[in-house]
Design a protein around this motif. Structure first.
Motif, PDB file in Angstrom:
ATOM      1  N   LYS A  11       0.849  -1.198   0.000  1.00  0.00           N
ATOM      2  CA  LYS A  11       0.000   0.000   0.000  1.00  0.00           C
ATOM      3  C   LYS A  11       0.880   1.242   0.000  1.00  0.00           C
ATOM      4  O   LYS A  11       1.667   1.459   0.919  1.00  0.00           O
ATOM      5  N   HIS A  12       0.746   2.050  -1.062  1.00  0.00           N
ATOM      6  CA  HIS A  12       1.452   3.319  -1.173  1.00  0.00           C
ATOM      7  C   HIS A  12       0.433   4.449  -1.238  1.00  0.00           C
ATOM      8  O   HIS A  12      -0.646   4.313  -1.818  1.00  0.00           O
ATOM      9  N   ARG A  25       5.453   4.892   1.272  1.00  0.00           N
ATOM     10  CA  ARG A  25       5.428   3.425   1.100  1.00  0.00           C
ATOM     11  C   ARG A  25       5.075   2.796   2.445  1.00  0.00           C
ATOM     12  O   ARG A  25       5.938   2.325   3.177  1.00  0.00           O
ATOM     13  N   ALA A  26       3.784   2.815   2.739  1.00  0.00           N
ATOM     14  CA  ALA A  26       3.317   2.409   4.072  1.00  0.00           C
ATOM     15  C   ALA A  26       3.471   0.916   4.316  1.00  0.00           C
ATOM     16  O   ALA A  26       3.836   0.486   5.413  1.00  0.00           O
ATOM     17  N   GLY A  44       5.907  -3.264  16.186  1.00  0.00           N
ATOM     18  CA  GLY A  44       6.837  -2.326  15.579  1.00  0.00           C
ATOM     19  C   GLY A  44       6.570  -0.929  16.093  1.00  0.00           C
ATOM     20  O   GLY A  44       5.582  -0.674  16.788  1.00  0.00           O
ATOM     21  N   GLU A  45       7.440  -0.004  15.731  1.00  0.00           N
ATOM     22  CA  GLU A  45       7.292   1.375  16.188  1.00  0.00           C
ATOM     23  C   GLU A  45       6.114   2.065  15.506  1.00  0.00           C
ATOM     24  O   GLU A  45       5.594   1.590  14.494  1.00  0.00           O
ATOM     25  N   SER A  46       5.702   3.199  16.041  1.00  0.00           N
ATOM     26  CA  SER A  46       4.644   3.985  15.424  1.00  0.00           C
ATOM     27  C   SER A  46       5.057   4.390  14.015  1.00  0.00           C
ATOM     28  O   SER A  46       6.203   4.783  13.777  1.00  0.00           O
ATOM     29  N   GLY A  47       4.111   4.263  13.089  1.00  0.00           N
ATOM     30  CA  GLY A  47       4.390   4.629  11.712  1.00  0.00           C
ATOM     31  C   GLY A  47       4.997   3.534  10.866  1.00  0.00           C
ATOM     32  O   GLY A  47       5.348   3.757   9.710  1.00  0.00           O
ATOM     33  N   CYS A  48       5.100   2.306  11.422  1.00  0.00           N
ATOM     34  CA  CYS A  48       5.744   1.233  10.669  1.00  0.00           C
ATOM     35  C   CYS A  48       4.793   0.550   9.685  1.00  0.00           C
ATOM     36  O   CYS A  48       5.230  -0.237   8.846  1.00  0.00           O
ATOM     37  N   GLY A  49       3.483   0.812   9.792  1.00  0.00           N
ATOM     38  CA  GLY A  49       2.530   0.227   8.848  1.00  0.00           C
ATOM     39  C   GLY A  49       1.552  -0.762   9.450  1.00  0.00           C
ATOM     40  O   GLY A  49       0.716  -1.327   8.737  1.00  0.00           O
ATOM     41  N   LYS A  50       1.592  -0.949  10.771  1.00  0.00           N
ATOM     42  CA  LYS A  50       0.708  -1.935  11.411  1.00  0.00           C
ATOM     43  C   LYS A  50      -0.763  -1.612  11.184  1.00  0.00           C
ATOM     44  O   LYS A  50      -1.553  -2.475  10.779  1.00  0.00           O
ATOM     45  N   SER A 228       7.799  -3.196   6.142  1.00  0.00           N
ATOM     46  CA  SER A 228       8.197  -4.546   5.740  1.00  0.00           C
ATOM     47  C   SER A 228       8.347  -5.444   6.963  1.00  0.00           C
ATOM     48  O   SER A 228       8.774  -4.984   8.022  1.00  0.00           O
ATOM     49  N   ILE A 229       8.029  -6.717   6.796  1.00  0.00           N
ATOM     50  CA  ILE A 229       8.233  -7.686   7.869  1.00  0.00           C
ATOM     51  C   ILE A 229       9.705  -8.092   7.867  1.00  0.00           C
ATOM     52  O   ILE A 229      10.214  -8.618   6.866  1.00  0.00           O
ATOM     53  N   VAL A 230      10.386  -7.852   8.986  1.00  0.00           N
ATOM     54  CA  VAL A 230      11.807  -8.204   9.081  1.00  0.00           C
ATOM     55  C   VAL A 230      12.018  -9.537   9.786  1.00  0.00           C
ATOM     56  O   VAL A 230      13.057 -10.177   9.609  1.00  0.00           O
TER      57      VAL A 230
END
Length: 325
Positions: A11-12, A25-26, A44-50, A228-230
């Motif tokens: 999702k962009h 590039r969410a 994840g941190e805030s803004g990572c796309g969760k 992205s999933i790391v």
């Protein structure tokens, strides 16, 4: 059986910046399987796309590419009847119980709205259903005739949970369900959610910052960094022996009642980048204490590990991950 699957989900967002137009590039090529009856957590941190992933799963946003699959079928290939069934099968409990309930409606109307949107029901059976779900979440029958402002935050979240289970869904998306509540009642709401899951065989997709909560309630976890999933896999393995430096950084940031504890992977004090201007190569390399030259130019592909995990890190291909931990 797989209840929900994210396959290549991207999702962009087009945005306007001070230098013209840009692209946020969410979410980037996310692959995730949510098994039936289990709890899969996104951390994840805030803004990572969760939350963007949660909105895509709830059909509140449409993906730029990739697909969300429900019971093996892509949402984009479903007809109107199948979409309606999906919307009924997937419900949500949001973070803020003060904002997620309509202050102008009585509780009985708040709970009955989704029921009436999906099925025909006479007044007596509807009233019975409302009282049943209120009893399940631990609220008295009189609550049905009151307004949201007459309840505490914890009681409001119980109302939100009652609304979510009123349609007898298969999946519930939990977006930080206890983070806005007082510490004294968080355990009560958490235990309620776990009891409801056992009672109805629900599947949870949990978005959370609290790693202690995630470790306690989840069966699987996906660690997300800049969309992205790391690292992903069974919670016990991810928390017990994290393989990605970002996962270790998150765990090291959790306060511990041990004055002798020294984190093994401190965060580098460099610009971390953003979803609008992500770093080249591995997105975590500006902050990684184990950065190598290849990390700055080549984005690592996910590596399958013997214990069922996947992690995207060049340390794994170099055979250095265990030593770095």
């Amino acid at each position: 059986m797989t209840a929900l699957e994210l396959r290549g989900l991207t999702k962009h967002f087009d945005v306007r910046t001070g230098r013209g137009r840009g692209i946020v590039r969410a979410v980037n090529d996310v692959n995730l399987v949510v098994p039936e009856g289990q709890t899969v957590a996104l951390v994840g941190e805030s803004g990572c796309g969760k939350t963007t992933i949660a909105k895509l799963a709830l059909m509140l946003e449409q993906p730029s590419s990739g697909a969300v699959l429900f019971e093996g079928k892509s949402l984009s290939c479903m007809n109107r009847r199948e979409i309606k069934r999906y919307r009924r099968s997937v419900q949500a409990v949001f973070q803020d119980p003060y904002a997620s309930l309509n202050p102008r409606l009585r509780v009985r109307s708040i709970i009955s709205e989704p029921i009436l949107a999906h099925e025909r029901s006479d007044r007596a059976s509807l009233r019975k259903r409302i009282l049943e779900v209120l009893d399940i979440v631990g609220l008295a029958a009189i609550a049905a005739d009151l307004y949201p402002h007459e309840f505490s935050g914890g009681q409001r979240q119980r109302i939100a949970i009652a609304r979510a289970i009123a349609l007898r869904p298969k999946i519930i998306v939990l977006d930080e369900p206890i983070s806005a509540l007082d510490v004294s009642i968080r355990a009560q709401i958490l235990n309620l959610l776990m009891d409801i899951q056992k009672q109805f065989g629900l599947t949870y997709l949990l978005i959370a910052h609290d790693l202690a909560l995630v470790e306690h309630v989840s069966t699987n976890v996906a660690v997300i960094y800049l969309g992205s999933i790391v690292e992903s896999g069974p919670s016990a393995e991810v928390f017990g022996s994290p393989m990605h430096p970002y996962t270790r950084t998150l765990l090291n940031a959790v306060p511990r009642p041990d004055p002798d504890f020294v984190p093994t992977a401190a965060e580098a004090a460099e610009d971390a980048g953003s979803a609008l201007e992500p770093p080249s190569g591995c997105k975590f390399h500006p902050r990684c204490p184990y950065v190598m030259p290849i990390c700055r130019n080549v984005d690592p592909a996910p590596t399958d590990l013997p214990d069922g995990r996947r992690a995207a890190c060049h340390l794994l291909t170099k055979g250095l991950a265990n030593g770095a931990s």
